[in-house]
Enzyme design. Structure first.
Site, PDB file in Angstrom:
ATOM      1  N   HIS A 107       4.030  -4.923   5.384  1.00 42.88           N
ATOM      2  CA  HIS A 107       4.515  -4.305   6.588  1.00 42.88           C
ATOM      3  C   HIS A 107       3.740  -4.984   8.007  1.00 42.88           C
ATOM      4  O   HIS A 107       3.344  -4.108   8.966  1.00 42.88           O
ATOM      5  CB  HIS A 107       4.305  -2.762   6.437  1.00 42.88           C
ATOM      6  CG  HIS A 107       4.853  -2.166   5.664  1.00 42.88           C
ATOM      7  ND1 HIS A 107       6.109  -2.584   5.165  1.00 42.88           N
ATOM      8  CD2 HIS A 107       4.830  -0.932   4.991  1.00 42.88           C
ATOM      9  CE1 HIS A 107       6.810  -1.618   4.440  1.00 42.88           C
ATOM     10  NE2 HIS A 107       5.946  -0.581   4.090  1.00 42.88           N
ATOM     11  N   HIS A 179      10.732   3.384   8.853  1.00 44.77           N
ATOM     12  CA  HIS A 179       9.824   4.082   7.824  1.00 44.77           C
ATOM     13  C   HIS A 179       9.608   5.449   7.676  1.00 44.77           C
ATOM     14  O   HIS A 179       8.511   6.063   7.411  1.00 44.77           O
ATOM     15  CB  HIS A 179       8.390   3.150   7.794  1.00 44.77           C
ATOM     16  CG  HIS A 179       7.929   3.364   6.298  1.00 44.77           C
ATOM     17  ND1 HIS A 179       7.417   4.297   5.407  1.00 44.77           N
ATOM     18  CD2 HIS A 179       7.647   2.338   5.452  1.00 44.77           C
ATOM     19  CE1 HIS A 179       6.938   3.871   4.469  1.00 44.77           C
ATOM     20  NE2 HIS A 179       6.924   2.518   4.387  1.00 44.77           N
ATOM     21  N   GLU A 316      14.755   2.425   3.341  1.00 41.40           N
ATOM     22  CA  GLU A 316      14.452   1.495   4.337  1.00 41.40           C
ATOM     23  C   GLU A 316      15.452   0.470   4.576  1.00 41.40           C
ATOM     24  O   GLU A 316      15.137  -0.669   3.672  1.00 41.40           O
ATOM     25  CB  GLU A 316      12.954   1.103   4.243  1.00 41.40           C
ATOM     26  CG  GLU A 316      11.944   2.237   4.498  1.00 41.40           C
ATOM     27  CD  GLU A 316      10.688   1.582   3.697  1.00 41.40           C
ATOM     28  OE1 GLU A 316      10.017   0.630   4.187  1.00 41.40           O
ATOM     29  OE2 GLU A 316      10.354   2.183   2.524  1.00 41.40           O
TER      30      GLU A 316
END
Length: 351
Positions: A107, A179, A316
């Site tokens: 991420h 997210h 996602e």
């Protein structure tokens, strides 16, 4: 003209003030977004009883978002998912990144977009707020000065339309998503295992023991990964299937039939009792489904709620995790002075 409400959301450790933006539609549905991480803090759905149900996990002030490592509601970047070994090659040059997950980069690394404070630009005519930020060349090891945007629009059809955009002054890799953790029974209602889910994808990415895709693409047929029909999430989550053991449940990327630039339905989620349905639309080729296996109640969320094991799930839409490491995956490359755009649409039904 809609009225976009703005209220203080607390100060960061740097002393900077943050804000919470509330959008409402004619049906009394509302959403709240904070400029910290351009994070979706709440989705409030009107029920037949007249009571509003908040269906995303979050925090009551910015301090929760600043301190958490859970990415609740956040805009994710530079790269959603893992980059194997914390490095990738682009244009004949190797880039080394900060490793923050089993020797991989997850991420975006130590400071992803979720830890940036954005500048908000409300548009009351469109019932929308756009959050803008500048990301410096070399941050976390990625090339290119980036100008990014993350917008949220609430329609009178009970749709949340999120658009992620970016431009870079160098060729770079980029994979932006949202997210949010969803619980359609209510953010404080417990396990999501009785939710029902459909994913419009017949293949998924195999994980290695480090939870990162290894380049193999597997068929869902005959496995607990088959969500081509509406299926209770908890029905097979405890099956003795090696891929489920690696991540203690679902935390995998499904491959979606893809035509570049075309937005299509990729998943449907229903609450335990079937009284709320959420449809997910996207124009990218992957969908990460994470069943909240690492939530452990250690942080106090909204109203002091402790979000424990599998009390929220993530859907996602994105490019494939680890795409910069595998040439046979769809390329997640943003070329210099070109525009990146990813649209996510969530449509809610209260039945």
């Amino acid at each position: 003209m809609k009225n976009i409400e703005v209220q203080p959301f607390g100060r960061l450790k740097t002393g900077r003030e943050t804000y919470l933006y509330t959008l409402k539609n004619k049906n009394n549905m509302s959403i709240r977004i904070t400029d910290y991480g351009a994070s979706l803090e709440a989705v409030l759905l009107p029920q037949k009883t007249g009571v509003l149900r908040d269906v995303v996990l979050g925090f009551d002030s910015v301090s929760g978002y600043e301190d958490t490592a859970l990415y609740l509601g956040a805009t994710i970047g530079r790269y959603a998912g893992q980059i194997r070994g914390g490095s990738f090659w682009l244009n004949g040059e190797e880039y080394s990144l900060f490793k923050n997950d089993h020797g991989n980069t997850l991420h975006g690394g130590r400071r992803g977009f979720d830890k940036h404070c954005f500048t908000a630009s409300p548009d009351e005519d469109k019932n929308m707020v756009t959050f803008l930020a500048s990301i410096e060349d070399g941050e976390e090891g990625f090339p290119g000065n980036l100008q990014i945007g993350s917008s949220y629009r609430l329609t009178d059809e009970n749709e949340i339309i999120m658009v992620h955009t970016a431009r870079s002054d160098k060729d770079t890799v980029l994979n932006m998503t949202n997210h949010s953790y969803y619980n359609l029974d209510g953010h404080d209602s417990g396990s999501i295992e009785d939710h029902r889910l459909k994913i419009c994808g017949s293949r998924f990415l195999e994980l290695s023991e480090d939870c990162c895709p290894n380049g193999n693409i597997l068929d869902v047929s005959g496995t607990p990964m088959d969500f081509l029909k509406m299926t209770r999430i908890g029905e097979r989550i405890g099956a003795p299937y090696p891929q489920l053991k690696i991540s203690e449940g679902y935390d995998h990327n499904w491959n979606i039939e893809w035509t570049e630039g075309v937005i299509r339905k990729i998943a449907v989620l229903e609450s335990s009792s079937g009284d709320v349905r959420m449809e997910v639309f996207s124009d990218l080729p992957g969908l990460q489904f994470y069943s909240g296996n690492y939530l452990n109640g250690s942080e106090a969320g909204k109203g002091g709620c402790r979000y424990g094991f599998r009390t929220g799930l993530c859907l996602e839409p994105q490019y494939y995790p680890a795409a910069p490491n595998y040439k046979h995956f769809p390329a997640a490359v943003l070329r210099r002075n070109k525009t990146y755009k990813h649209t996510i649409k969530l449509k809610f039904y209260c039945l």
